[in-house]
Design a protein around this motif. Structure first.
Motif, PDB file in Angstrom:
ATOM      1  N   PHE A   3     -33.796 -81.789  92.900  1.00  0.00           N
ATOM      2  CA  PHE A   3     -33.653 -81.165  91.590  1.00  0.00           C
ATOM      3  C   PHE A   3     -33.704 -79.646  91.728  1.00  0.00           C
ATOM      4  N   THR A   4     -32.940 -78.962  90.887  1.00  0.00           N
ATOM      5  CA  THR A   4     -33.037 -77.509  90.773  1.00  0.00           C
ATOM      6  C   THR A   4     -33.652 -77.189  89.419  1.00  0.00           C
ATOM      7  N   LEU A   5     -34.828 -76.563  89.427  1.00  0.00           N
ATOM      8  CA  LEU A   5     -35.531 -76.216  88.195  1.00  0.00           C
ATOM      9  C   LEU A   5     -35.159 -74.795  87.793  1.00  0.00           C
ATOM     10  N   VAL A   6     -34.743 -74.609  86.547  1.00  0.00           N
ATOM     11  CA  VAL A   6     -34.381 -73.289  86.028  1.00  0.00           C
ATOM     12  C   VAL A   6     -35.388 -72.916  84.950  1.00  0.00           C
ATOM     13  N   PHE A   7     -36.165 -71.861  85.185  1.00  0.00           N
ATOM     14  CA  PHE A   7     -37.218 -71.444  84.268  1.00  0.00           C
ATOM     15  C   PHE A   7     -36.664 -70.487  83.198  1.00  0.00           C
TER      16      PHE A   7
END
Length: 259
Positions: A3-7
């Motif tokens: 997963f790529t988490l984008v804050f």
């Protein structure tokens, strides 16, 4: 699954987890009080013990992190200096910005997230990321533990978690086996007393850099850690780095007071 988490501040983080783990496991990698925006539905995903990652997301999904309303606002304490400059990370001018000891501005929310990002990357110190010029040179001023926890308005529980993470990172860097925290607390807080130049002081201290336990057997206050690869010089009485202590100190701080 990857997963790529984008804050909310546009920073990204990539993690891998098993598809049979619960969504709650994924949320443990995020700040308290956050939710995840589903990549294909107009909904927010919260933790649930029966909700599995493999049935909720696809491998390679880009997940947008959303702060809940009551946690997205991390207010600056009234007794701290403010700045009119934009936040060095979010570039925001909407919230109050703290004026850090180096003079650069940052919101408490951005500071909190930046601290955790650095610690998750294995850092043991928090330094100013302000970009000074087109060559991408940064301020790199070292912020003390008291400074960044105060300006990020962290509570006692958050400070405890941050200090534990710094301790773990230091152990990994020095290739030491991570000891049981309760054992270290017992060794330090139940230490016999000794007198160093007329001031009562614990006989045992932990090196402020690598946390090796050291006993004072005699001589002056200046102590050099004997652990291989460390060699940190500090004042056994006030725990300051050797060059920063005048050796006229009279304070005797308690180590690991937050743990």
């Amino acid at each position: 699954m990857k997963f790529t988490l984008v804050f909310p501040d546009k920073k990204r983080k990539t993690i891998r987890l098993g598809e049979r783990l619960g969504v709650k496991t994924l949320l443990k990698h995020l700040p308290n009080g956050t939710t995840i925006k589903h990549p294909r539905r107009d909904t927010k995903v919260c933790g649930h013990k029966r909700r599995l990652l493999g049935k909720t997301f696809n491998d390679g999904d880009i997940l947008n992190i959303v702060y809940k309303d009551h946690t997205s606002v991390r207010r600056l304490r009234r007794d701290l200096p403010t700045s009119n400059e934009e936040c060095m990370i979010s570039l925001s001018k909407d919230s109050k910005r703290a004026k850090m000891p180096c003079g650069h501005a940052i919101t408490p929310r951005s500071l909190y997230d930046y601290c955790w990002s650095e610690l998750e990357n294995g850092r043991t110190e928090i330094k100013c990321p302000y970009v000074l010029n087109a060559k991408a040179e940064t301020c790199n001023s070292l912020w003390s533990f008291d400074a960044f926890t105060k300006f990020a308005n962290m509570n006692k529980k958050e400070k405890k978690t941050i200090e534990n993470k710094i301790f773990t990172n230091k152990m990994k860097i020095t290739n030491q086996k991570i000891p049981d925290v309760n054992t270290m607390i017992s060794l330090l807080h139940n230490s016999p007393k000794t007198v160093i130049y007329g001031i009562s002081c614990p006989l045992r201290r932990a090196c402020p850099r690598c946390y090796s336990i050291i006993e004072h057997t005699g001589g002056c206050r200046s102590m050099r850690c004997g652990y291989p690869g460390c060699g940190f010089v500090f004042c056994f009485r006030c725990l300051s780095q050797g060059a920063l202590c005048s050796y006229n100190c009279k304070t005797v701080p308690t180590q690991f007071a937050l743990l």
